[in-house]
Enzyme design. Structure first.
Site, PDB file in Angstrom:
ATOM      1  N   ARG A 208       5.193   2.777   0.651  1.00 17.06           N
ATOM      2  CA  ARG A 208       5.507   1.245   0.802  1.00 17.06           C
ATOM      3  C   ARG A 208       7.184   1.088   0.806  1.00 17.06           C
ATOM      4  NH1 ARG A 208       1.099   1.568  -2.407  1.00 17.06           N
ATOM      5  NH2 ARG A 208      -0.923   0.599  -1.592  1.00 17.06           N
TER       6      ARG A 208
ATOM      7  N   LYS B 161       1.670  -0.205  -6.367  1.00 17.65           N
ATOM      8  CA  LYS B 161       0.589  -1.371  -6.200  1.00 17.65           C
ATOM      9  C   LYS B 161      -0.485  -1.045  -7.078  1.00 17.65           C
ATOM     10  CE  LYS B 161      -1.851  -4.196  -2.854  1.00 17.65           C
ATOM     11  NZ  LYS B 161      -2.333  -4.246  -1.242  1.00 17.65           N
TER      12      LYS B 161
ATOM     13  N   HIS C  16       6.006  -1.177   7.224  1.00 17.96           N
ATOM     14  CA  HIS C  16       4.514  -0.786   6.815  1.00 17.96           C
ATOM     15  C   HIS C  16       3.935   0.012   8.150  1.00 17.96           C
ATOM     16  CE1 HIS C  16       1.897  -1.113   3.553  1.00 17.96           C
ATOM     17  NE2 HIS C  16       0.913  -1.164   4.370  1.00 17.96           N
TER      18      HIS C  16
ATOM     19  N   ARG D 252       3.869   3.437   7.518  1.00 12.88           N
ATOM     20  CA  ARG D 252       2.885   3.920   6.678  1.00 12.88           C
ATOM     21  C   ARG D 252       1.678   4.353   7.468  1.00 12.88           C
ATOM     22  NH1 ARG D 252       1.531   3.804   0.859  1.00 12.88           N
ATOM     23  NH2 ARG D 252      -0.903   2.906   0.614  1.00 12.88           N
TER      24      ARG D 252
ATOM     25  N   HIS E 223      -4.745   4.698  -2.163  1.00 10.95           N
ATOM     26  CA  HIS E 223      -5.859   3.865  -2.168  1.00 10.95           C
ATOM     27  C   HIS E 223      -7.012   3.822  -3.228  1.00 10.95           C
ATOM     28  CE1 HIS E 223      -4.977   3.062   2.460  1.00 10.95           C
ATOM     29  NE2 HIS E 223      -4.110   2.488   1.705  1.00 10.95           N
TER      30      HIS E 223
ATOM     31  N   TYR F   8      -8.147   3.484   9.378  1.00 12.03           N
ATOM     32  CA  TYR F   8      -7.281   4.566  10.395  1.00 12.03           C
ATOM     33  C   TYR F   8      -7.960   5.314  11.491  1.00 12.03           C
ATOM     34  CZ  TYR F   8      -3.645   3.252   7.142  1.00 12.03           C
ATOM     35  OH  TYR F   8      -2.894   2.278   6.113  1.00 12.03           O
TER      36      TYR F   8
END
Length: 541
Positions: free
Chosen positions: A250, A275, A381, A384, A407, A416
């Protein structure tokens, strides 16, 4: 147990000797072995230690070391250092009690006294719970907006509010301002935190009109588009773009990288405090090593200049600055992508050299996308998203991609797969198949003028109606079945092969052999020969 006691005594004697030597050097004693120190020598030495930032507990250790040296080597009760040690112990206890009574001052930092008291309480609660500064800014802005709409000035004004006021405010955001779902969520959670954590008031069920979240697939650039955009970037911004795409970072994670996070030996990058306050390891692209080494060298020269000016400082997380007082001046803790000027920390109000502003790279990227002529909505982003999609297309399993992206849930990574274009399972549009068939002249259901002429030519008198060529068109199939039923009714035979003698059937079969993939006669000729053989047979009969 005796060995541990011996080691402890040896350590105590060692430090006693060390502190005595430092005391002698401070007073510039030429022959310390024959020197006798007194209380004034110790007091002046401790005052100097205090000026250099030595804490109270460490000054107590100095006195204890000097007492041990006096008892061991001087064999005397002078100087009297026990009273001095007891006073410093009282001072240490007083400092500890103050720290226990007011721990918020260290964590909370500076608050603006001009702000409303309810806003100050909100900031204090957010900082005590360890929320990020971006979260604090967002929550404060929404509470200010809510207070302005409802004309609230003090904390007592909030006592008359109930669920209907919250529902009305959230509904107006959707109906009047058409805000996005994420914007309404920010407003909702800001008010929820204020009422539950600050005002200690339960809101209950909030039945406001909520924005529906559309299911969007992420924007992904092709490899050629990524290459064109990266080539349009220059300098440090190109290095940032390469790390965003090559590591799946990120933008905030990339800008917060410090010198010690780059590991050239193991070809890894350590990502801290991402995050969800998580950390992870990502691979370091080998193609970025020369640029990163050159950037680190430039960063070292800038840090040396800051050290010479006495301004070298960097923000450190949690209590690192208190635990390691010199860490903010060490090179390994400095930001890799440092700003060209100093900035003041909004919480502690201290002056640091921070990383470059988060709004700088998006503006540069926007110009690069325009130069590269990429007609997509490309943000930082998107690199990414492209990182994950290209890894998935190259055969990397989803579980590995989940760890690289950080994640929590694999279902987040599975999004994805919806934008993945597999070469072995590429869907072909029916329109493309239709256009290719028309170009090759083999479009099903198409008829040439000659075919139509054969169909509409009247049969000789007394002849049996001939069969029409069969096609994939449902109308032609129906006509062919009707002709077959007519022939069956005239001859009393259920099969069409019985209407023709063996030699004629063999001739027709030989004409059908033109369907061979090696040699394929034009459809007009094949249909004409079949029609001619049938006409000759029925006319002779």
């Amino acid at each position: 147990m005796s060995n541990q006691l011996i080691q402890r005594n040896a350590t105590t004697e060692k430090w006693a000797r060390i502190w005595f030597e430092k005391l002698a050097r401070f007073h510039r004693i030429a022959d310390p072995d024959h020197w006798r120190f007194d209380e004034e020598h110790v007091v002046s030495f401790l005052i100097d230690r205090k000026k250099t930032g030595v804490p109270t507990w460490k000054r107590i250790k100095i006195i204890e070391g000097l007492i041990q040296y006096r008892n061991k080597y001087s064999k005397s009760s002078a100087p009297k250092l026990e009273t001095m040690r007891s006073k410093l112990a009282q001072l240490r206890d007083l400092e500890n009690r103050k720290a226990d009574d007011a721990p918020d001052e260290i964590v909370v930092g500076k608050l603006d006294p001009n702000e409303p008291p309810i806003i100050q309480k909100l900031r204090k609660k957010l900082r005590l719970q360890g929320k990020s500064y971006n979260t604090e800014k967002s929550y404060v802005n929404w509470i200010r907006r809510f207070m302005k709409v409802r004309n609230l000035k003090t904390e007592q004004d909030f006592s008359g509010l109930d669920n209907e006021d919250i529902e009305s405010f959230l509904t107006d955001l959707v109906v009047d301002e058409c805000v996005s779902p994420s914007t309404q969520d920010q407003a909702f959670y800001s008010l929820l935190f204020l009422f539950q954590s600050v005002l200690k008031k339960d809101l209950g069920k909030i039945d406001a009109m909520r924005s529906s979240k559309p299911k969007l697939v992420p924007t992904v650039m092709s490899r050629d588009e990524v290459s064109r955009v990266l080539n349009a970037l220059t300098g440090v911004h190109k290095t940032i773009g390469q790390l965003l795409y090559g590591c799946g970072l990120r933008l905030g994670e990339c800008l917060r990288l410090r010198i010690m996070d780059i590991d050239f030996d193991q070809m890894q990058i350590r990502v801290h405090n991402s995050k969800g306050k998580k950390s992870r390891l990502v691979p370091l692209p080998a193609s970025t090593c020369p640029e990163l080494k050159e950037l680190i060298n430039q960063r070292f020269q800038l840090h040396q200049t800051d050290l010479a000016d006495g301004t070298a400082s960097v923000w450190l997380p949690y209590a690192v600055s208190r635990k390691y007082s010199n860490a903010k001046r060490e090179f390994k803790w400095q930001y890799l992508f440092a700003s060209h000027r100093f900035s003041r920390n909004p919480v502690t109000r201290e002056l640091h050299r921070h990383h470059i502003h988060p709004d700088t790279f998006p503006a540069v990227l926007k110009r690069a996308v325009k130069i590269a002529k990429v007609n997509k909505h490309v943000t930082s982003h998107v690199f990414r998203h492209s990182f994950a999609t290209h890894l998935l297309s190259s055969g990397t399993d989803v579980r590995t991609i989940q760890e690289l992206l950080g994640h929590n849930d694999v279902n987040t990574t599975m999004i994805y797969t919806h934008v993945l274009v597999r070469e072995d399972n590429k869907v072909k549009s029916p329109l493309d198949a239709l256009n290719e068939s028309e170009a090759s002249g083999n479009c099903p259901g198409s008829h040439s003028p000659e075919k139509i002429k054969l169909k509409t030519t009247p049969q000789p008198p007394g002849s049996i109606p001939s069969f029409q060529p069969q096609h994939s068109n449902p109308t032609n199939v129906a006509n062919a079945s009707t002709d077959a039923s007519v022939k069956s009714s005239l001859n009393g035979v259920g099969s069409t092969a019985a209407l023709e003698p063996p030699e004629t059937q063999a001739t027709i079969d030989s004409a059908n052999k033109f369907e061979s993939p090696r040699f394929r006669a034009p459809r007009q000729i094949r249909d004409f020969l079949k029609q001619a053989f049938r006409v000759m047979f029925f006319s002779s009969a």
